[in-house]
Write an enzyme that holds these catalytic residues in place. Structure first.
Site, PDB file in Angstrom:
ATOM      1  N   LYS A 131      -2.517  28.551   5.774  1.00  0.00           N
ATOM      2  CA  LYS A 131      -1.966  29.500   4.815  1.00  0.00           C
ATOM      3  C   LYS A 131      -2.831  29.555   3.558  1.00  0.00           C
ATOM      4  O   LYS A 131      -3.680  28.700   3.322  1.00  0.00           O
ATOM      5  CB  LYS A 131      -0.536  29.090   4.441  1.00  0.00           C
ATOM      6  CG  LYS A 131      -0.439  27.735   3.758  1.00  0.00           C
ATOM      7  CD  LYS A 131       1.005  27.357   3.476  1.00  0.00           C
ATOM      8  CE  LYS A 131       1.076  26.001   2.761  1.00  0.00           C
ATOM      9  NZ  LYS A 131       2.466  25.616   2.452  1.00  0.00           N
ATOM     10  N   ARG A 181      14.571  24.247  -0.314  1.00  0.00           N
ATOM     11  CA  ARG A 181      13.788  25.453  -0.557  1.00  0.00           C
ATOM     12  C   ARG A 181      14.214  26.508   0.462  1.00  0.00           C
ATOM     13  O   ARG A 181      14.949  27.425   0.137  1.00  0.00           O
ATOM     14  CB  ARG A 181      12.286  25.129  -0.473  1.00  0.00           C
ATOM     15  CG  ARG A 181      11.379  26.271  -0.874  1.00  0.00           C
ATOM     16  CD  ARG A 181       9.925  25.832  -0.964  1.00  0.00           C
ATOM     17  NE  ARG A 181       9.400  25.338   0.311  1.00  0.00           N
ATOM     18  CZ  ARG A 181       8.152  24.902   0.460  1.00  0.00           C
ATOM     19  NH1 ARG A 181       7.302  24.885  -0.582  1.00  0.00           N
ATOM     20  NH2 ARG A 181       7.731  24.483   1.639  1.00  0.00           N
ATOM     21  N   TYR A 218     -15.586  31.559 -27.234  1.00  0.00           N
ATOM     22  CA  TYR A 218     -14.390  32.144 -27.837  1.00  0.00           C
ATOM     23  C   TYR A 218     -13.647  31.117 -28.683  1.00  0.00           C
ATOM     24  O   TYR A 218     -13.476  29.967 -28.303  1.00  0.00           O
ATOM     25  CB  TYR A 218     -13.433  32.657 -26.747  1.00  0.00           C
ATOM     26  CG  TYR A 218     -13.862  33.951 -26.105  1.00  0.00           C
ATOM     27  CD1 TYR A 218     -14.042  35.108 -26.858  1.00  0.00           C
ATOM     28  CD2 TYR A 218     -14.080  34.023 -24.728  1.00  0.00           C
ATOM     29  CE1 TYR A 218     -14.430  36.304 -26.264  1.00  0.00           C
ATOM     30  CE2 TYR A 218     -14.460  35.213 -24.125  1.00  0.00           C
ATOM     31  CZ  TYR A 218     -14.638  36.349 -24.908  1.00  0.00           C
ATOM     32  OH  TYR A 218     -15.016  37.515 -24.311  1.00  0.00           O
ATOM     33  N   MET A 277     -13.580  34.566 -18.618  1.00  0.00           N
ATOM     34  CA  MET A 277     -13.104  35.188 -17.390  1.00  0.00           C
ATOM     35  C   MET A 277     -14.116  35.051 -16.256  1.00  0.00           C
ATOM     36  O   MET A 277     -13.753  34.728 -15.122  1.00  0.00           O
ATOM     37  CB  MET A 277     -12.790  36.673 -17.631  1.00  0.00           C
ATOM     38  CG  MET A 277     -12.118  37.342 -16.444  1.00  0.00           C
ATOM     39  SD  MET A 277     -11.747  39.073 -16.735  1.00  0.00           S
ATOM     40  CE  MET A 277     -10.487  38.966 -17.998  1.00  0.00           C
TER      41      MET A 277
END
Length: 368
Positions: free
Chosen positions: A26, A125, A260, A308
């Site tokens: 998965k 779950r 940044y 990013m």
């Protein structure tokens, strides 16, 4: 891919020939690339390919029409049911509305739905409540002729730690009691599976006749406790490396601030490399100013905030560093390695996330 195949063979050797193995692929095979992983695991004999959803099942079916049996662990939307049943893909049945829905779809398709009934033994779950499981299984077996109960299964909440051993044993007991009761009632179900990677390794009494192995087939132990206890007994190795190249180099003086928010100030004259990888690619922004990479066999610190699609690294300690030099984010160069476990610890998460978050847009290169 050769590493994954060797890992599976090592796990099979450890659990023994009486227990079948389902490969959990998965979430893009935990970041490794689902199609190529299917190609590899199908060569070493797995009983099921376990996926999250119909999209993953469809991708496998298109590429490998005669592949191993596919089991969808999650839910299936009603509009996708006919395709699933027609293509003999196995369904997880985990709530009371499923039998009626699956029965109607099977009648339309003219083919029985093969289901694996999930029982909630304590994970809370998905799953039929353990106290109701025998009644539900009996009802489906007796009243829904277009549904074949091929398997029953559950999922451990914490089979990879010492602290919750008693809870895990209670889950095993609940599941075993259900299996014993339905077999006593004459209901024969082919597959019984409870164990994930940690359970398959740590609880031999819970293997039944099938285990679902995920993270371990990719060479990562499911917890630090399991790693310390079993790494000398099970010879698995990480299958994935995450690499990039230096796209820019510059010398900056002491006191300059990087990136940044000006989040890092140079403590000395430094050589700064820019790498074309960032949080969009799945490399966590929380590694800003604490993560490391490997350049020419040396660990180099990430400086400033991860962007990013870029990050900055101090490569002052690397002699003869140059543009296009290879940089290792995960993996190793000789004896120097950065593993998913280490990165996970710095990010206060688990290795599963480190692998699964690597974006599908990141190019994969596969070696046999």
């Amino acid at each position: 891919m050769g590493v994954i195949k060797k890992n599976i063979m090592a796990i099979k050797k450890y659990i023994g020939p009486e227990v079948l193995l389902a490969a959990v692929i998965k979430s893009n095979a935990y970041g490794h690339g689902i199609i190529e992983v299917v190609r590899a695991v199908s060569q070493v004999g797995v009983e099921f390919l376990c996926v999250d959803n119909v999209a993953e099942a469809t991708a496998i079916s298109k590429q490998f029409p005669a592949s191993s049996k596919i089991l969808i662990l999650g839910g299936v939307e009603s509009e996708d049911l006919d395709w699933v049943i027609k293509n003999n893909v196995r369904l997880a049945l985990f709530n009371s509305s499923h039998p009626r829905t699956f029965e109607r779809s099977s009648q339309r398709c003219g083919r029985r739905a093969k289901v694996h009934i999930k029982i909630d033994t304590g994970m809370h779950r998905l799953g039929i409540d353990a106290n109701e499981a025998v009644e539900v299984i009996t009802k489906i077996n007796n009243n829904y002729k277009n549904i074949e109960i091929e398997g029953i299964w559950s999922h451990f909440a914490d089979s990879g730690s010492r602290e919750n051993k008693k809870y895990t044993q209670e889950q095993i007991k609940k599941f075993s009691n259900i299996v014993d009761q339905i077999e006593k009632d004459g209901i024969q179900i082919k597959y019984k599976h409870l164990c994930n990677s940690a359970g398959a390794i740590n609880y031999p009494e819970a293997r039944f006749n099938l285990v679902r192995t995920g993270i371990i087939i990719y060479g990562i132990f499911p917890s630090e406790y399991i790693k310390k206890k079993y790494q000398k007994k099970i010879n698995v190795k990480p299958a994935l490396s995450f690499k990039t190249k230096i796209v820019s180099l510059r010398d900056l003086p002491k006191g300059e601030r990087i990136g940044y928010g000006l989040a890092y100030r140079l403590k000395k004259n430094s050589k700064i490399a820019v790498l074309p990888v960032g949080y969009k690619d799945g490399y966590g922004r929380s590694l800003s100013n604490i993560g490391e990479v490997i350049v020419r066999g040396r660990r180099c610190p990430i400086v400033g905030r991860i962007c990013m699609r870029m990050m900055m690294v101090d490569v002052s300690s690397v002699s003869r560093v140059k543009l296009n030099d290879e940089v290792i984010l995960l993996g190793g160069d000789g004896r120097v390695r950065i593993e998913a476990d280490e990165v996970a610890e710095k990010m206060d998460t688990i290795p599963y996330e480190i692998l699964a978050r690597i974006a599908e847009s990141v190019p994969r290169i596969y070696k046999k």
